[in-house]
Every structure is written in structure tokens, then in C-alpha cells.
Design a protein around this motif. Structure first.
Motif, mmCIF file in Angstrom:
data_model
loop_
_atom_site.group_PDB
_atom_site.id
_atom_site.type_symbol
_atom_site.label_atom_id
_atom_site.label_comp_id
_atom_site.label_asym_id
_atom_site.label_seq_id
_atom_site.Cartn_x
_atom_site.Cartn_y
_atom_site.Cartn_z
ATOM 1 N N GLN A 68 14.288 6.123 -1.311
ATOM 2 C CA GLN A 68 13.627 5.466 -2.428
ATOM 3 C C GLN A 68 14.163 4.060 -2.670
ATOM 4 O OE1 GLN A 68 13.509 7.837 -5.987
ATOM 5 N NE2 GLN A 68 12.683 9.629 -4.948
ATOM 6 N N ALA A 69 15.438 3.840 -2.334
ATOM 7 C CA ALA A 69 16.067 2.532 -2.584
ATOM 8 C C ALA A 69 15.852 1.545 -1.443
ATOM 9 C CB ALA A 69 17.568 2.720 -2.817
ATOM 10 N N ALA A 70 15.202 1.955 -0.379
ATOM 11 C CA ALA A 70 14.992 1.070 0.770
ATOM 12 C C ALA A 70 14.140 -0.126 0.361
ATOM 13 C CB ALA A 70 14.322 1.839 1.903
ATOM 14 N N PRO A 71 14.374 -1.285 0.966
ATOM 15 C CA PRO A 71 13.579 -2.471 0.615
ATOM 16 C C PRO A 71 12.102 -2.299 0.988
ATOM 17 C CG PRO A 71 14.920 -2.895 2.562
ATOM 18 C CD PRO A 71 15.373 -1.580 2.010
ATOM 19 N N LEU A 72 11.259 -3.079 0.342
ATOM 20 C CA LEU A 72 9.827 -2.950 0.524
ATOM 21 C C LEU A 72 9.408 -3.139 1.977
ATOM 22 C CD1 LEU A 72 7.113 -2.585 -1.020
ATOM 23 C CD2 LEU A 72 6.997 -5.087 -1.174
ATOM 24 N N ASP A 73 10.060 -4.074 2.679
ATOM 25 C CA ASP A 73 9.637 -4.343 4.053
ATOM 26 C C ASP A 73 10.025 -3.235 5.026
ATOM 27 O OD1 ASP A 73 12.363 -4.739 4.333
ATOM 28 O OD2 ASP A 73 12.215 -6.861 4.878
ATOM 29 N N ALA A 74 10.727 -2.201 4.541
ATOM 30 C CA ALA A 74 11.046 -1.046 5.382
ATOM 31 C C ALA A 74 9.911 -0.030 5.409
ATOM 32 C CB ALA A 74 12.335 -0.370 4.891
ATOM 33 N N ASN A 75 8.781 -0.352 4.743
ATOM 34 C CA ASN A 75 7.648 0.572 4.688
ATOM 35 C C ASN A 75 6.727 0.460 5.899
ATOM 36 O OD1 ASN A 75 8.466 1.479 2.211
ATOM 37 N ND2 ASN A 75 6.936 0.375 1.024
ATOM 38 N N PHE A 88 0.827 -1.206 0.000
ATOM 39 C CA PHE A 88 0.000 0.000 0.000
ATOM 40 C C PHE A 88 0.864 1.259 0.000
ATOM 41 C CE2 PHE A 88 -1.817 3.503 2.436
ATOM 42 C CZ PHE A 88 -2.961 3.759 1.715
ATOM 43 N N ILE A 89 1.866 1.312 0.867
ATOM 44 C CA ILE A 89 2.731 2.486 0.937
ATOM 45 C C ILE A 89 3.472 2.684 -0.385
ATOM 46 C CG2 ILE A 89 4.741 3.490 2.080
ATOM 47 C CD1 ILE A 89 2.147 3.580 3.723
ATOM 48 N N ARG A 90 3.965 1.601 -0.954
ATOM 49 C CA ARG A 90 4.659 1.697 -2.249
ATOM 50 C C ARG A 90 3.734 2.267 -3.315
ATOM 51 N NH1 ARG A 90 5.365 -3.766 -5.274
ATOM 52 N NH2 ARG A 90 3.177 -3.242 -5.639
ATOM 53 N N ASP A 91 2.514 1.758 -3.380
ATOM 54 C CA ASP A 91 1.576 2.197 -4.408
ATOM 55 C C ASP A 91 1.104 3.631 -4.167
ATOM 56 O OD1 ASP A 91 1.865 -0.302 -5.476
ATOM 57 O OD2 ASP A 91 -0.071 -1.061 -4.777
ATOM 58 N N LEU A 92 0.961 4.010 -2.900
ATOM 59 C CA LEU A 92 0.584 5.387 -2.572
ATOM 60 C C LEU A 92 1.630 6.366 -3.102
ATOM 61 C CD1 LEU A 92 -1.060 7.543 -0.967
ATOM 62 C CD2 LEU A 92 0.431 6.998 0.979
ATOM 63 N N GLU A 93 2.890 6.070 -2.852
ATOM 64 C CA GLU A 93 3.961 6.953 -3.335
ATOM 65 C C GLU A 93 4.008 6.978 -4.857
ATOM 66 O OE1 GLU A 93 7.343 7.018 0.111
ATOM 67 O OE2 GLU A 93 7.448 5.384 -1.325
ATOM 68 N N MET A 126 2.733 14.878 -7.418
ATOM 69 C CA MET A 126 2.666 15.246 -6.000
ATOM 70 C C MET A 126 3.948 14.792 -5.307
ATOM 71 S SD MET A 126 -1.290 14.147 -5.285
ATOM 72 C CE MET A 126 -2.621 14.796 -6.303
ATOM 73 N N THR A 127 5.007 15.540 -5.536
ATOM 74 C CA THR A 127 6.328 15.123 -5.065
ATOM 75 C C THR A 127 6.502 15.237 -3.558
ATOM 76 O OG1 THR A 127 7.172 17.360 -5.509
ATOM 77 C CG2 THR A 127 7.387 15.726 -7.273
ATOM 78 N N GLN A 128 5.569 15.924 -2.883
ATOM 79 C CA GLN A 128 5.652 16.030 -1.431
ATOM 80 C C GLN A 128 5.255 14.736 -0.729
ATOM 81 O OE1 GLN A 128 6.799 18.244 0.668
ATOM 82 N NE2 GLN A 128 5.799 20.235 0.523
ATOM 83 N N VAL A 129 4.546 13.868 -1.415
ATOM 84 C CA VAL A 129 4.030 12.657 -0.769
ATOM 85 C C VAL A 129 5.174 11.661 -0.610
ATOM 86 C CG1 VAL A 129 2.352 10.777 -0.883
ATOM 87 C CG2 VAL A 129 1.754 13.063 -1.732
ATOM 88 N N LYS A 130 5.721 11.617 0.592
ATOM 89 C CA LYS A 130 6.869 10.763 0.896
ATOM 90 C C LYS A 130 6.638 10.078 2.232
ATOM 91 C CE LYS A 130 10.084 13.934 -1.415
ATOM 92 N NZ LYS A 130 11.274 14.813 -1.248
ATOM 93 N N ALA A 131 6.716 8.765 2.217
ATOM 94 C CA ALA A 131 6.566 8.001 3.451
ATOM 95 C C ALA A 131 7.937 7.752 4.072
ATOM 96 C CB ALA A 131 5.878 6.668 3.165
ATOM 97 N N ASN A 132 7.961 7.784 5.393
ATOM 98 C CA ASN A 132 9.196 7.458 6.092
ATOM 99 C C ASN A 132 9.505 5.967 5.957
ATOM 100 O OD1 ASN A 132 9.536 10.105 6.984
ATOM 101 N ND2 ASN A 132 8.324 9.744 8.834
ATOM 102 N N ARG A 133 10.698 5.583 6.345
ATOM 103 C CA ARG A 133 11.127 4.186 6.365
ATOM 104 C C ARG A 133 11.473 3.805 7.807
ATOM 105 N NH1 ARG A 133 8.892 4.667 1.947
ATOM 106 N NH2 ARG A 133 9.996 4.682 -0.036
ATOM 107 N N VAL A 134 11.455 2.514 8.085
ATOM 108 C CA VAL A 134 11.779 2.079 9.444
ATOM 109 C C VAL A 134 13.272 1.840 9.626
ATOM 110 C CG1 VAL A 134 9.507 1.077 9.747
ATOM 111 C CG2 VAL A 134 11.370 -0.362 8.905
ATOM 112 N N ILE A 135 14.039 1.925 8.549
ATOM 113 C CA ILE A 135 15.496 1.840 8.631
ATOM 114 C C ILE A 135 16.084 3.241 8.442
ATOM 115 C CG2 ILE A 135 15.535 -0.537 7.782
ATOM 116 C CD1 ILE A 135 16.397 0.536 5.048
ATOM 117 N N THR A 136 17.306 3.433 8.879
ATOM 118 C CA THR A 136 17.945 4.740 8.764
ATOM 119 C C THR A 136 18.370 5.009 7.332
ATOM 120 O OG1 THR A 136 18.746 4.607 11.045
ATOM 121 C CG2 THR A 136 19.834 6.194 9.586
ATOM 122 N N VAL A 137 17.903 6.128 6.774
ATOM 123 C CA VAL A 137 18.337 6.589 5.457
ATOM 124 C C VAL A 137 18.808 8.024 5.610
ATOM 125 C CG1 VAL A 137 16.816 5.037 4.174
ATOM 126 C CG2 VAL A 137 15.998 7.301 4.838
#
Length: 287
Positions: free
Chosen positions: A226-233, A195-200, A208-219
Motif C-alpha cells: 500500500q505504501a509503494a509509490p504511484l509509479d510502481a503500479n 487508474f490502478i490507484r483509483d481501482l483499488e 471489496m478487500t480482495q481487490v489488490k494490484a501487484n507492484r513492480v517493486i519488491t514488497v
């Protein structure tokens, strides 16, 4: 405007995005309505305003009607909340101006300006009183709550398009006191990471370039985010009182703070039990 999104795998949910929360809240409303109907059928007189006013403040409420969001660009925000997140337009109105609406919305800030000895415009007070600025609104219905989009614009600015009268805030961290966020409830059967991937992706497709979800790993950069793995959503909580809660924070198209959650297992039961207890309390109190 973009394509309509359905509930197929890998796509964003539409009207039933908030179904779980909506069922609970609608059940609560139905319980209250049922109690009122029972009183009416028994030929009991409707409570007079004075009697209703005698109740505790909380007993005079019937729930949250809407959340309001002041936006920089009305059309962009409306597209996001209707076409991306699947809300439905209730109504739109606008060109509000004049002394009454000005005082209704802005009296406290004008007092602050006088106390500080500054021009009200320097602290974001538009001139609705004399009509230099105008207010437009649109209401968007989700299953269990309404979101009101507001735009304050210069009188010469066309309704619904272009930028607002005031510049947007720069500091949007959720840690600031007075900060608020809008939280959306994701269906139980939806994969949170997807869902988060598809939302972005859908938001980016619409510019809508402001729409950015955080990740659970440090970036440390947008490229790494953007390169974070899917399970980091998804931040999945598996212990304590929040066991079963999944969440992520995300910026919306106006830079507003959004949250997306999914409640399963023990934490879902906690909220369901709380809603059931509230319905019983309201029924016992006569709704």
C-alpha cells in the motif's frame, strides 16, 4: 451500491474502458456481416447446414462470445463488474436444475469421481440433477466481450445473495496449469498508474478487500504494498516485440486473477495489423 464513475481525470473509465479493442473486433464482425449481406443481395442461397459443416472447424466460428467466472458471492461480483468496471447487464437467469443441465455441465467430473472411487461432492460436483443445488447466471457486456458470472448454490439459498455451495479455491497463482485470467484493455488516453490507484480505492470503499494490484517493486507485506509509490503500479515494456505494452496483475473481489493492459506504439500496431490480416483472410474465405 456506489456512485457512478465517469471519465474525468483520476476516475475510472466506464463503458469505453475497452474501446480500442472493441473497435477492432467490431470491425472484424462488420466485415464478416458485410460479406454475408453482399451474398444475400446477389440472391445467392444461404449455405445449407451441411455445406457450412464442411468447412474447417475454425471457419465455423464467429469469435469469442464470453468468458465465464464462477463466483462465491454473486451480488459482490456483479457490483464489481458493473459499477466499478462499467459493464452493462445483458440478462440474468437461474434456478437451473435437472438431469439435462447436470449432465451438460458435469459429466466429465462425475466420470473422474467414479474412476477415483470417490463421492462426486468431494471433488466439487454439485447435485443439480436432483435439485440439491442450483445454478444462477448473469451476463455482463463490455464493448468487445461478455463476462458470464455463475454461482452454484444450495437450493435453500436465495438467488443472487449469500455464499456459493462450494468453498473457493485457495491456490490462485497464475502459474498453475489450467489457471485463467480476464484481461481488460485500458484506453490510450488514461494514466495507467492513476487508474490502478483509483481501482483499488473504489473497490476498498465498497468493502471489496480482495481487490489488490501487484507492484513492480519488491514488497514483503500488505503495508509495504500500500505504501509503494504511484509509479510502481505499472510495468511498462519499452523494448522488443512488446514495446509499448503496459500491464499489471490484480486480484478481483472473488480472488479471481485479472490483468489490465494498455497497448501503445509498436505493439499497438502489431495487434492492429494482425486484426487487419484476419479480416482480409475471412473476406477471402467468404466470411
Amino acid at each position: 451500491m456506489g456512485d457512478d464513475l465517469n471519465n474525468d481525470e483520476g476516475q475510472l473509465p466506464r463503458r469505453d474502458l475497452l474501446k480500442s479493442a472493441g473497435v477492432a473486433l467490431l470491425a472484424g464482425a462488420a466485415a464478416s456481416a458485410g460479406a454475408a449481406a453482399a451474398q444475400t443481395s446477389a440472391s445467392a442461397p444461404a449455405p445449407a447446414p451441411a455445406a457450412r459443416s464442411g468447412k474447417a472447424v475454425g471457419a465455423r466460428l464467429q469469435g469469442v462470445q464470453h468468458f465465464g467466472l464462477t463466483v462465491q458471492n454473486m451480488d459482490r461480483a456483479f457490483e464489481f463488474y458493473t459499477e466499478v468496471l462499467g459493464g452493462n447487464e445483458v440478462m440474468r437467469d437461474g434456478d437451473f436444475r435437472g438431469e439435462k443441465i447436470h449432465n451438460t455441465l458435469l459429466t466429465d467430473q462425475e466420470i473422474v469421481a467414479r474412476e477415483r472411487g470417490v463421492n462426486p461432492r468431494t471433488i466439487g460436483v454439485p447435485d443439480l440433477k436432483d435439485g440439491g443445488q442450483r445454478l444462477d447466471v448473469r451476463f455482463v457486456q463490455f464493448d468487445n466481450v461478455v463476462i458470464e458470472l455463475l454461482q452454484y448454490r444450495d437450493a435453500q439459498q436465495p438467488m443472487g445473495s449469500g455464499d456459493s455451495w462450494a468453498e473457493p479455491r485457495d491456490h490462485m497463482s497464475p502459474a498453475y496449469p489450467r489457471s485463467m485470467h480476464i484481461c481488460f484493455y485500458i484506453r490510450d488516453d488514461v494514466d495507467f498508474n492513476t487508474f490502478i490507484r483509483d481501482l483499488e480505492a473504489e473497490s476498498a470503499r465498497r468493502g471489496m478487500t480482495q481487490v489488490k494490484a501487484n507492484r513492480v517493486i519488491t514488497v514483503t507485506s500488505e503495508q509495504e504494498r500500500q505504501a509503494a509509490p504511484l509509479d510502481a503500479n505499472t510495468n511498462r515494456i519499452t523494448e522488443g516485440k512488446s514495446n509499448g505494452w503496459s500491464l499489471i496483475y490484480c486480484k478481483g473481489p472473488e480472488g479471481e486473477q485479472l490483468e489490465f493492459v494498455q497497448a501503445l506504439g509498436p505493439v499497438k500496431k502489431t495487434f492492429e495489423d494482425a486484426m487487419a490480416a484476419r479480416r482480409r483472410m475471412l473476406a477471402a474465405a467468404g466470411g
